[in-house]
Design an enzyme around this catalytic site. Structure first.
Site, PDB file in Angstrom:
ATOM      1  N   SER A   1       7.871  29.991  24.824  1.00 32.31           N
ATOM      2  CA  SER A   1       9.426  30.188  24.991  1.00 32.31           C
ATOM      3  C   SER A   1       9.896  29.145  24.505  1.00 32.31           C
ATOM      4  O   SER A   1       9.628  27.761  24.625  1.00 32.31           O
ATOM      5  CB  SER A   1       9.631  30.552  26.267  1.00 32.31           C
ATOM      6  OG  SER A   1       8.823  31.465  26.915  1.00 32.31           O
ATOM      7  N   ASN A   2      11.129  29.370  23.751  1.00 35.89           N
ATOM      8  CA  ASN A   2      12.137  28.422  23.178  1.00 35.89           C
ATOM      9  C   ASN A   2      13.212  27.668  23.803  1.00 35.89           C
ATOM     10  O   ASN A   2      13.574  28.858  24.643  1.00 35.89           O
ATOM     11  CB  ASN A   2      12.405  28.795  21.906  1.00 35.89           C
ATOM     12  CG  ASN A   2      11.268  28.399  20.515  1.00 35.89           C
ATOM     13  OD1 ASN A   2      10.551  27.228  20.661  1.00 35.89           O
ATOM     14  ND2 ASN A   2      11.012  29.439  19.991  1.00 35.89           N
TER      15      ASN A   2
ATOM     16  N   HIS B   1       8.974  20.918  17.909  1.00 37.57           N
ATOM     17  CA  HIS B   1       9.072  21.960  17.252  1.00 37.57           C
ATOM     18  C   HIS B   1      10.592  22.458  17.001  1.00 37.57           C
ATOM     19  O   HIS B   1      11.040  23.230  17.487  1.00 37.57           O
ATOM     20  CB  HIS B   1       8.508  23.376  18.088  1.00 37.57           C
ATOM     21  CG  HIS B   1       8.578  24.508  17.702  1.00 37.57           C
ATOM     22  ND1 HIS B   1       8.111  24.751  16.376  1.00 37.57           N
ATOM     23  CD2 HIS B   1       8.836  25.943  18.098  1.00 37.57           C
ATOM     24  CE1 HIS B   1       7.868  26.005  15.943  1.00 37.57           C
ATOM     25  NE2 HIS B   1       8.263  26.593  17.058  1.00 37.57           N
TER      26      HIS B   1
ATOM     27  N   ARG C   1      15.743  34.143  19.363  1.00 38.41           N
ATOM     28  CA  ARG C   1      17.126  33.935  18.549  1.00 38.41           C
ATOM     29  C   ARG C   1      17.825  34.787  17.574  1.00 38.41           C
ATOM     30  O   ARG C   1      16.840  36.015  17.256  1.00 38.41           O
ATOM     31  CB  ARG C   1      16.709  32.572  17.342  1.00 38.41           C
ATOM     32  CG  ARG C   1      16.516  31.396  17.875  1.00 38.41           C
ATOM     33  CD  ARG C   1      16.300  30.412  17.092  1.00 38.41           C
ATOM     34  NE  ARG C   1      14.933  30.251  16.282  1.00 38.41           N
ATOM     35  CZ  ARG C   1      14.674  29.542  15.192  1.00 38.41           C
ATOM     36  NH1 ARG C   1      15.588  28.821  14.755  1.00 38.41           N
ATOM     37  NH2 ARG C   1      13.366  29.322  14.763  1.00 38.41           N
TER      38      ARG C   1
ATOM     39  N   ALA D   1       6.141  40.936  27.522  1.00 35.93           N
ATOM     40  CA  ALA D   1       5.554  41.646  26.852  1.00 35.93           C
ATOM     41  C   ALA D   1       6.238  42.085  25.599  1.00 35.93           C
ATOM     42  O   ALA D   1       6.495  43.126  25.123  1.00 35.93           O
ATOM     43  CB  ALA D   1       4.955  43.027  27.575  1.00 35.93           C
ATOM     44  N   GLY D   2       7.188  41.159  24.977  1.00 35.71           N
ATOM     45  CA  GLY D   2       7.781  41.498  23.947  1.00 35.71           C
ATOM     46  C   GLY D   2       7.088  41.350  22.599  1.00 35.71           C
ATOM     47  O   GLY D   2       5.651  41.552  22.810  1.00 35.71           O
TER      48      GLY D   2
HETATM   49  N1  APR Z   1       9.605  37.919  33.360  1.00 35.95           N
HETATM   50  C1  APR Z   1       8.783  38.450  32.568  1.00 35.95           C
HETATM   51  N2  APR Z   1       9.165  38.936  31.210  1.00 35.95           N
HETATM   52  C2  APR Z   1      10.528  38.643  30.868  1.00 35.95           C
HETATM   53  C3  APR Z   1      11.108  37.751  31.996  1.00 35.95           C
HETATM   54  C4  APR Z   1      10.838  37.362  32.953  1.00 35.95           C
HETATM   55  N3  APR Z   1      11.559  36.649  33.970  1.00 35.95           N
HETATM   56  N4  APR Z   1      12.518  37.704  31.347  1.00 35.95           N
HETATM   57  C5  APR Z   1      12.579  38.421  30.107  1.00 35.95           C
HETATM   58  N5  APR Z   1      11.318  38.810  29.700  1.00 35.95           N
HETATM   59  C6  APR Z   1      10.918  39.709  28.675  1.00 35.95           C
HETATM   60  C7  APR Z   1      11.687  40.498  27.922  1.00 35.95           C
HETATM   61  O1  APR Z   1      11.699  41.742  28.943  1.00 35.95           O
HETATM   62  C8  APR Z   1      10.799  40.839  26.833  1.00 35.95           C
HETATM   63  O2  APR Z   1      10.132  42.032  26.690  1.00 35.95           O
HETATM   64  O3  APR Z   1      10.293  38.874  27.596  1.00 35.95           O
HETATM   65  C9  APR Z   1      10.397  39.769  26.334  1.00 35.95           C
HETATM   66  C10 APR Z   1      10.621  38.883  25.400  1.00 35.95           C
HETATM   67  O4  APR Z   1      10.487  39.558  24.244  1.00 35.95           O
HETATM   68  P1  APR Z   1      11.398  39.560  22.831  1.00 35.95           P
HETATM   69  O5  APR Z   1      12.559  40.087  23.150  1.00 35.95           O
HETATM   70  O6  APR Z   1      10.475  40.605  22.180  1.00 35.95           O
HETATM   71  O7  APR Z   1      11.050  38.033  22.227  1.00 35.95           O
HETATM   72  P2  APR Z   1       9.805  37.373  21.551  1.00 35.95           P
HETATM   73  O8  APR Z   1       9.786  37.646  20.098  1.00 35.95           O
HETATM   74  O9  APR Z   1       8.488  37.996  22.165  1.00 35.95           O
HETATM   75  O10 APR Z   1       9.809  36.116  21.826  1.00 35.95           O
HETATM   76  C11 APR Z   1       9.702  35.454  23.143  1.00 35.95           C
HETATM   77  O11 APR Z   1       9.154  33.299  22.226  1.00 35.95           O
HETATM   78  O12 APR Z   1       9.185  32.285  20.036  1.00 35.95           O
HETATM   79  C12 APR Z   1       9.841  32.344  21.413  1.00 35.95           C
HETATM   80  O13 APR Z   1      12.029  32.066  20.804  1.00 35.95           O
HETATM   81  C13 APR Z   1      11.230  33.006  21.199  1.00 35.95           C
HETATM   82  O14 APR Z   1      11.778  32.359  23.616  1.00 35.95           O
HETATM   83  C14 APR Z   1      11.327  33.478  22.715  1.00 35.95           C
HETATM   84  C15 APR Z   1       9.972  33.884  23.175  1.00 35.95           C
END
Ligand code: APR
Length: 322
Positions: A128-129, A184, A91, A12-13
């Site tokens: 995810s990347n 990608h 990243r 939920a990022g």
């Molecule tokens: N289970 C659920 N959520 C998780 C887990 C997990 N095991 N590990 C990490 N998270 C959550 C984090 O707590 C965070 O809220 O994933 C979220 C990632 O959010 P952001 O840091 O805001 O990253 P975001 O910009 O959303 O990108 C997520 O998408 O484009 C790709 O490269 C980017 O790999 C990255 C992904």
């Protein structure tokens, strides 16, 4: 309006929350679930998003749930038709997507195992990347048939290409069609023969409108567009266009629309490439990837696509052990 079914977004990022928002605002689902390991974060966002319903006028319910790596909380995703995986680290400036491989592999593996346990019939869309590798890993870890696991990249890369062309030519984005296949990342393959612009009521090939060096420069910008955003933001990566892409794919799956769009899908001999996840055009529906749509490519495009396939395959060989 009839709403049905359930879509889940894991993570939920920025990417995940905007994807959940878009899916909810389509107003086609009964429920959109948002989960994250950050304690209370998903619940807070769901409360906030639900409070926007009277203003935006949608009835889809948002459900937020904190989960743990061992799977507690995952019962909330039961019966999801489609699950978008955004969990992972984004990243930082100067990083390539591949630099995220080690850390995101552990996260995506765990998430995929929990999806298999709690939503065994779902279609998984990975964002995810590094995308091609994480899609490969999600299939291995979930044990799902390949057609029920795909990745989002091509809709985004194509949208970026379209926007850059439209902006360069001063045209509405609706007057431009582009297409990118392949990975990608560095081995993204622009398909020049599928790039057209509508000018004064006439459809022309992009190559008739711009010189090759300008097209090459635009393609180079598309390849680096994610990094361009990262460099400007300084913390975090792009999410508005990425979430639009992932949500449209999830919509096509949930509504069984049969829409054809570029997706990271498993190849079984198409274009002479097999046993690898790669960006190609795919018809999407309830089953996930219904079929891969092959188009006529120039010899150079085909050669580039095969190179992209070989590059992803070389990396994917290590992925199973991550
Ligand atoms: N289970 C659920 N959520 C998780 C887990 C997990 N095991 N590990 C990490 N998270 C959550 C984090 O707590 C965070 O809220 O994933 C979220 C990632 O959010 P952001 O840091 O805001 O990253 P975001 O910009 O959303 O990108 C997520 O998408 O484009 C790709 O490269 C980017 O790999 C990255 C992904």
């Amino acid at each position: 309006m009839a709403r049905s079914g359930k879509a889940t977004v894991i993570g939920a990022g920025f990417y995940g929350s905007t994807t959940a928002q878009r899916l909810a605002e389509y107003d086609i689902f009964e429920e959109v679930v948002l989960t994250d390991i950050r304690d209370g974060w998903s619940e807070g966002l769901a409360l906030d998003l639900n409070s926007s319903r009277p203003i935006e006028g949608f009835e889809t319910r948002l459900v937020g749930k904190t989960t743990t790596a061992d799977g507690s909380g995952y019962e909330v995703i039961e019966d999801s038709e489609v699950v978008v995986v955004t969990a992972g680290v984004p990243r930082k400036p100067g990083m390539s997507r591949m630099d995220l491989l080690g850390i995101n592999a552990g996260i995506v593996r765990g998430v995929a195992e929990n999806i298999a346990r709690y939503a065994p019939q779902a279609v998984i869309i990975v964002v995810s990347n590094p995308l091609d590798e994480m899609t490969t890993l999600a299939q291995i870890a979930s044990g799902f048939p390949h057609h029920r696991v795909m990745g989002q990249a091509g809709v985004l890369d194509t949208a970026r290409f379209t926007y850059f062309v439209a902006d360069r030519l001063g045209l509405p984005v609706g007057a431009v069609k582009t297409l990118t296949l392949g990975s990608h990342g560095d081995t993204m393959v622009p398909i020049a023969s599928a790039c057209t612009v509508d000018i004064n009521g006439q459809t022309k090939l992009l190559a008739e409108v711009l010189p090759p060096e300008e097209i090459d420069a635009l393609v180079e910008r598309v390849r680096g567009a994610g990094a361009e955003v990262v460099a400007l933001l300084k913390t975090g990566s792009a999410y508005y266009a990425p979430s639009a892409a992932a949500a449209r794919m999830a919509q096509a799956v949930a509504t069984d629309s049969g829409a054809v769009m570029p997706a990271c899908a498993w190849l079984t001999g198409q274009y002479g490439i097999s046993e690898v996840y790669l960006g190609v055009e795919a018809q999407l529906g309830k089953a996930g990837v219904k079929r891969i749509v092959e188009r006529d490519l120039s010899a150079e495009e085909l050669a580039q696509l095969r190179l992209a396939g070989a590059a992803v395959k070389a990396k994917a060989a290590d992925v199973a052990s991550l």
